[in-house]
Enzyme design. Structure first.
Site, PDB file in Angstrom:
ATOM      1  N   LYS B  91      81.711 108.150  91.898  1.00  0.00           N
ATOM      2  CA  LYS B  91      83.064 107.653  91.661  1.00  0.00           C
ATOM      3  C   LYS B  91      82.913 106.266  91.061  1.00  0.00           C
ATOM      4  O   LYS B  91      82.510 105.319  91.750  1.00  0.00           O
ATOM      5  CB  LYS B  91      83.865 107.601  92.962  1.00  0.00           C
ATOM      6  CG  LYS B  91      85.218 106.934  92.779  1.00  0.00           C
ATOM      7  CD  LYS B  91      85.997 106.835  94.081  1.00  0.00           C
ATOM      8  CE  LYS B  91      87.110 105.805  93.908  1.00  0.00           C
ATOM      9  NZ  LYS B  91      87.920 105.647  95.125  1.00  0.00           N
ATOM     10  N   GLY B 152      95.074 100.837  98.263  1.00  0.00           N
ATOM     11  CA  GLY B 152      95.512 100.334  99.561  1.00  0.00           C
ATOM     12  C   GLY B 152      96.979  99.968  99.640  1.00  0.00           C
ATOM     13  O   GLY B 152      97.443  99.514 100.686  1.00  0.00           O
ATOM     14  N   ALA B 179      93.931 106.692  94.712  1.00  0.00           N
ATOM     15  CA  ALA B 179      94.432 105.378  95.145  1.00  0.00           C
ATOM     16  C   ALA B 179      95.948 105.283  95.146  1.00  0.00           C
ATOM     17  O   ALA B 179      96.630 105.851  94.302  1.00  0.00           O
ATOM     18  CB  ALA B 179      93.873 104.242  94.308  1.00  0.00           C
ATOM     19  N   GLY B 180      96.443 104.555  96.133  1.00  0.00           N
ATOM     20  CA  GLY B 180      97.859 104.220  96.205  1.00  0.00           C
ATOM     21  C   GLY B 180      98.708 105.195  96.993  1.00  0.00           C
ATOM     22  O   GLY B 180      99.889 104.941  97.205  1.00  0.00           O
ATOM     23  N   ASN B 201      92.411 107.205 101.303  1.00  0.00           N
ATOM     24  CA  ASN B 201      91.642 106.692 102.431  1.00  0.00           C
ATOM     25  C   ASN B 201      92.542 105.951 103.411  1.00  0.00           C
ATOM     26  O   ASN B 201      92.743 106.377 104.542  1.00  0.00           O
ATOM     27  CB  ASN B 201      90.536 105.752 101.903  1.00  0.00           C
ATOM     28  CG  ASN B 201      89.608 105.251 102.993  1.00  0.00           C
ATOM     29  OD1 ASN B 201      89.883 105.341 104.179  1.00  0.00           O
ATOM     30  ND2 ASN B 201      88.477 104.723 102.617  1.00  0.00           N
ATOM     31  N   THR B 202      93.145 104.840 102.931  1.00  0.00           N
ATOM     32  CA  THR B 202      93.864 103.941 103.830  1.00  0.00           C
ATOM     33  C   THR B 202      95.003 104.639 104.566  1.00  0.00           C
ATOM     34  O   THR B 202      95.238 104.364 105.751  1.00  0.00           O
ATOM     35  CB  THR B 202      94.417 102.742 103.036  1.00  0.00           C
ATOM     36  OG1 THR B 202      93.362 102.218 102.213  1.00  0.00           O
ATOM     37  CG2 THR B 202      94.904 101.651 103.947  1.00  0.00           C
TER      38      THR B 202
END
Lengths: 65, 255
Positions: B91, B152, B179-180, B201-202
């Protein structure tokens, strides 16, 4: 001699990258190494000499996103 | 198919920021993720336990180059990751600014070109910019990963029309929203729009109950995938009765 390992100054008796990995107790097969910011593949560690002031990075798997 | 590999679950899950290693392990299992992302950091002695979690997960490993700000750093990190993780998947993140964590498209294309030439299978973290996408494809990438919103931030799909254009512009390229994403509904929306996978992830790691949230995301991604394949109805400006008018009784209408 003194070298820099992962950002910390270290006095070592190792003369090659391979010796340093063993001396410091790293698992040779689960870390990756760089010297002066350039990748050193595992088979090349034994033939990679350390010189005073060398900057060594030893990296291993960590959490990531 | 991502570089010839078919992943049963279209959820890719990050492994950072969980309350404990045990919760990370449970969250991976609950999510049903087919791919998990990892990083390389200075060896601190806790590596062995983490490696065991990775092994036990049974997931495909996607190492990242998170934190790299130059093409050179990212290429070196990728080379080190390939040796440690035994995979050509990477990645590719080349961050342009420490505050926005927005990808640097110029360094990204440069690094992608080098890595593809070295046999890496590159998953580039990019924006929805179509020309950057084309340059990445020219560089040898066979997957693109546009952001939904800044890393994040949990804002979801910040430029839905731009992402829709990207989906239409690259009909045959696997596209992963990376992301996001903050909520399962946003992941579901991305999948409904025809994106091939979602990487997050977050939203899981920082949930009050990460294991339950991982399960919610797994189900949302699966539902969105099925919905996309089933074919969504086109929206209309006006109402249209769903109950048939045929056979409607003639009844008194005055009270």
């Amino acid at each position: 001699m003194q070298i820099d390992l992962n950002g910390h100054t270290l006095t070592t008796g190792a003369t090659t990258l391979k010796d340093l990995i063993e001396e410091q107790g790293f698992d040779p097969s689960s870390v990756a190494t760089a010297l002066e910011g350039t990748f050193v593949p595992r088979p090349m560690r034994a033939a990679t000499p350390l010189t005073p002031g060398a900057r060594v990075e030893v990296l291993s798997p960590m959490q990531g996103g | 198919m991502f570089y010839g590999i078919d992943i049963p679950s279209r959820l890719m899950l990050g492994t950072a920021g969980y309350p404990s290693p045990a919760i990370l392990r449970e969250a991976i299992a609950a999510s049903g993720a087919g791919v998990i992302t990892v990083s390389l950091r200075r060896e601190g002695g806790e590596g062995a336990a983490f490696r065991e979690i990775l092994r036990a997960s049974g997931c495909r490993i996607l190492p990242n180059t998170a934190g790299c700000h130059t093409a050179r750093e990212a290429v070196t990190t990728a080379q080190m990751a390939r040796e440690v993780f035994g995979t050509s998947w990477i990645k590719l993140e080349v961050i342009g600014h420490a505050d926005t964590l927005q990808p640097d498209p110029f360094a990204l294309v440069e690094a992608a070109r080098i890595l593809c030439a070295e046999g890496f299978e590159v998953f580039p973290y990019a924006t929805e910019d179509l020309i950057v996408g084309e340059r990445l494809i020219e560089a040898g990438c066979r997957v693109l990963m546009p952001w939904g919103a800044p890393i994040g931030s949990g804002q979801g799909l910040r430029n839905i029309e731009g992402l829709r254009s990207m989906r239409a512009h690259f009909p045959d390229v696997p596209l992963v929203i990376d992301a996001g994403i903050g909520a399962p509904s946003q992941a579901l929306q991305a999948m409904e729009m025809g994106f091939d996978a979602v990487l997050l992830n977050t939203a899981v790691a920082k949930a009050l109950n990460p294991v339950a949230m991982a399960q919610a995301f797994g189900q949302a991604v699966a539902a969105g995938r099925i919905a996309h394949k089933a074919g969504l109805m086109p929206p209309r400006d006006m109402a249209a009765p769903s109950t048939p008018l045929f056979g409607l009784a003639e009844l008194a209408d005055a009270l």
